[in-house]
Design a protein around this motif. Sequence first.
Motif, PDB file in Angstrom:
ATOM      1  N   MET A  64       0.804  -1.220   0.000  1.00 42.17           N
ATOM      2  CA  MET A  64       0.000   0.000   0.000  1.00 42.17           C
ATOM      3  C   MET A  64       0.845   1.282   0.000  1.00 42.17           C
ATOM      4  O   MET A  64       0.522   2.209  -0.752  1.00 42.17           O
ATOM      5  CB  MET A  64      -0.950  -0.023   1.197  1.00 42.17           C
ATOM      6  CG  MET A  64      -2.089   0.960   1.105  1.00 42.17           C
ATOM      7  SD  MET A  64      -3.368   0.520  -0.076  1.00 42.17           S
ATOM      8  CE  MET A  64      -4.236  -0.735   0.829  1.00 42.17           C
ATOM      9  N   PRO A  65       1.930   1.373   0.766  1.00 46.43           N
ATOM     10  CA  PRO A  65       2.703   2.630   0.748  1.00 46.43           C
ATOM     11  C   PRO A  65       3.183   3.021  -0.650  1.00 46.43           C
ATOM     12  O   PRO A  65       3.211   4.201  -1.000  1.00 46.43           O
ATOM     13  CB  PRO A  65       3.890   2.343   1.678  1.00 46.43           C
ATOM     14  CG  PRO A  65       3.370   1.317   2.626  1.00 46.43           C
ATOM     15  CD  PRO A  65       2.462   0.446   1.777  1.00 46.43           C
TER      16      PRO A  65
ATOM     17  N   LEU B 241       0.426   4.780  -2.563  1.00 45.33           N
ATOM     18  CA  LEU B 241      -0.101   6.026  -2.006  1.00 45.33           C
ATOM     19  C   LEU B 241       0.781   7.240  -2.293  1.00 45.33           C
ATOM     20  O   LEU B 241       1.246   7.924  -1.387  1.00 45.33           O
ATOM     21  CB  LEU B 241      -0.317   5.865  -0.492  1.00 45.33           C
ATOM     22  CG  LEU B 241      -1.345   4.815  -0.096  1.00 45.33           C
ATOM     23  CD1 LEU B 241      -1.390   4.666   1.418  1.00 45.33           C
ATOM     24  CD2 LEU B 241      -2.722   5.152  -0.650  1.00 45.33           C
ATOM     25  N   ASN B 242       0.974   7.512  -3.561  1.00 42.50           N
ATOM     26  CA  ASN B 242       1.643   8.757  -3.946  1.00 42.50           C
ATOM     27  C   ASN B 242       1.047   9.238  -5.260  1.00 42.50           C
ATOM     28  O   ASN B 242       0.480   8.463  -6.031  1.00 42.50           O
ATOM     29  CB  ASN B 242       3.170   8.599  -4.008  1.00 42.50           C
ATOM     30  CG  ASN B 242       3.625   7.764  -5.182  1.00 42.50           C
ATOM     31  OD1 ASN B 242       3.465   8.173  -6.326  1.00 42.50           O
ATOM     32  ND2 ASN B 242       4.197   6.606  -4.915  1.00 42.50           N
TER      33      ASN B 242
ATOM     34  N   PHE C 169      -0.761   7.185  -8.294  1.00 36.36           N
ATOM     35  CA  PHE C 169      -2.196   7.407  -8.515  1.00 36.36           C
ATOM     36  C   PHE C 169      -2.458   7.674  -9.993  1.00 36.36           C
ATOM     37  O   PHE C 169      -3.371   7.122 -10.594  1.00 36.36           O
ATOM     38  CB  PHE C 169      -2.701   8.610  -7.712  1.00 36.36           C
ATOM     39  CG  PHE C 169      -2.936   8.371  -6.258  1.00 36.36           C
ATOM     40  CD1 PHE C 169      -2.996   7.094  -5.713  1.00 36.36           C
ATOM     41  CD2 PHE C 169      -3.113   9.446  -5.408  1.00 36.36           C
ATOM     42  CE1 PHE C 169      -3.216   6.896  -4.366  1.00 36.36           C
ATOM     43  CE2 PHE C 169      -3.343   9.260  -4.050  1.00 36.36           C
ATOM     44  CZ  PHE C 169      -3.397   7.982  -3.536  1.00 36.36           C
TER      45      PHE C 169
ATOM     46  N   LEU D 153      -9.360   3.047  -4.432  1.00 35.11           N
ATOM     47  CA  LEU D 153      -8.452   2.153  -3.730  1.00 35.11           C
ATOM     48  C   LEU D 153      -9.107   1.777  -2.411  1.00 35.11           C
ATOM     49  O   LEU D 153      -9.451   2.646  -1.607  1.00 35.11           O
ATOM     50  CB  LEU D 153      -7.118   2.859  -3.484  1.00 35.11           C
ATOM     51  CG  LEU D 153      -6.038   2.080  -2.760  1.00 35.11           C
ATOM     52  CD1 LEU D 153      -5.638   0.846  -3.559  1.00 35.11           C
ATOM     53  CD2 LEU D 153      -4.830   2.971  -2.520  1.00 35.11           C
TER      54      LEU D 153
ATOM     55  N   MET E 295      -9.229   0.895   1.150  1.00 38.13           N
ATOM     56  CA  MET E 295      -8.284   1.172   2.232  1.00 38.13           C
ATOM     57  C   MET E 295      -8.052  -0.023   3.150  1.00 38.13           C
ATOM     58  O   MET E 295      -7.107  -0.033   3.927  1.00 38.13           O
ATOM     59  CB  MET E 295      -8.752   2.381   3.051  1.00 38.13           C
ATOM     60  CG  MET E 295      -8.910   3.648   2.203  1.00 38.13           C
ATOM     61  SD  MET E 295      -7.464   4.049   1.193  1.00 38.13           S
ATOM     62  CE  MET E 295      -6.338   4.569   2.446  1.00 38.13           C
TER      63      MET E 295
END
Length: 85
Positions: free
Chosen positions: A31-32, A35-36, A40, A57, A59
Amino acid sequence: AEDALHQLGFSQVRVRHHGEQARIEIAREEMPRALNMEMFAKIHESLQLLGFKHISLDMQGYRSGSMNTTLPQSKVLPLSAIGKP
């Protein structure tokens, strides 16, 4: 859609198809990386080219059987009942 995410380097993914919406589940440990803003954009472009108008996405991340949680319990069959008349 899952192949597109694999090509972006994600190993454990599931794309849930809800009409024109794609709900992406990615393994929590990956996930990290998702998450940018740059990623995206890549994910959005890849799935938009496949015809999805709305892309989200999840969560909670990847989890097997998550679509079953949206079914009423009366519609969920036990595995032992599959294939029996």
